[in-house]
Design an enzyme around this catalytic site. Structure first.
Site, short mmCIF file in Angstrom:
data_model
loop_
_atom_site.label_atom_id
_atom_site.label_comp_id
_atom_site.label_asym_id
_atom_site.label_seq_id
_atom_site.Cartn_x
_atom_site.Cartn_y
_atom_site.Cartn_z
NE ARG A 138 -1.88 -1.35 3.76
CZ ARG A 138 -2.33 -1.33 5.01
NH1 ARG A 138 -3.60 -1.05 5.24
NH2 ARG A 138 -1.52 -1.60 6.02
CE1 TYR A 179 7.31 7.11 11.35
CE2 TYR A 179 7.47 9.49 11.07
CZ TYR A 179 7.32 8.23 10.53
OH TYR A 179 7.19 8.08 9.16
#
Length: 240
Positions: A11, A152
């Site tokens: 994806r 992150y």
């Protein structure tokens, strides 16, 4: 046909890179962890463009699973010319309430995944004297840091450091290693952002498209990019 493994290519940006690479004559190897249907769809698109549409399934945070799957694929189909380390996750929270599990999941996937995927690949590239291409997907968060994304940002900054060090090691082998640092790109990961508010922070006043990131990745995979290594290339609409 030169084989290129793109992790997380069922994806989003990964799929766009896989399809774009196939359209430019590479044989894109599709990797996924959870969504088999998406991987099959991406593989079909690759096959329609002349590739084999090979599919690999493993969790990039699982070192042994990654090694086993990659070594088996190399043994069966030959060494990779290129690798795009794209698979990753985000799990955001302000640092004071960031859970241990959120820190661990993101670092193990986004940073450990760099090692887990590349470790079984690099030596075969060297042994076969392949003048290959390695691309690691970082992020604007890894370059400037982002509120609510300490985990992150840490992982993606770590990827930059690891890629630069690996580039220095592999340069004499004519294997390039570069990072792409996207800004806000239209994918499932950004679908829930407050669109108009975020656009005001982007000088171009729009989100990027996965196909635009894919075009950059394909250039870095190309022969023409053979003298570009140890670089972090941002694609963010002018955010910094």
């Amino acid at each position: 046909m030169k084989r290129v493994l793109i992790t997380g290519s069922g994806r989003g940006i990964g799929r766009a890179i896989a399809v774009a690479a196939a359209s430019r004559g590479f044989d894109s190897v599709i990797h996924y962890c959870g969504n088999r249907a998406a991987a099959e769809s991406a593989a079909e698109a690759v096959r329609a463009l002349g590739g084999t549409g090979t599919i690999l399934c493993f969790d990039v945070s699982d070192r042994e699973a990654a090694r086993t799957a990659i070594e088996a694929d190399i043994a069966a189909h030959g060494c990779y010319y290129g690798v795009v380390c794209n698979a990753g996750v985000a799990d955001d929270n302000p640092f004071p309430i960031l859970e241990d599990s959120q820190w661990d999941r993101v670092l193990r996937t986004d940073l450990d995944g760099f090692y887990n995927v590349l470790k079984p690949i690099v030596m075969p590239m060297i042994s076969e004297r392949i003048r290959g291409r390695i691309i690691a997907m970082s992020s604007i968060s890894g370059v400037v840091g982002n509120r609510g994304q300490v985990n992150y940002s840490a992982a993606k900054a770590g990827v930059i450091g690891a890629a630069k060090a690996l580039a220095a090691e592999l340069a004499k082998r004519q294997i390039t290693v570069n990072c792409i640092a996207p800004g806000i790109i239209e994918t499932e990961m950004t679908a829930e952002l407050p669109v108009e508010e975020v656009k005001r922070a982007i000088p171009m006043r729009r989100f990027g498209r996965a196909e635009e990131v894919a075009a950059l990745a394909c250039f870095l995979l190309s022969e023409e990019a053979g003298y570009i290594t140890r670089q972090v290339i941002s694609i963010n609409g002018g955010m910094f």
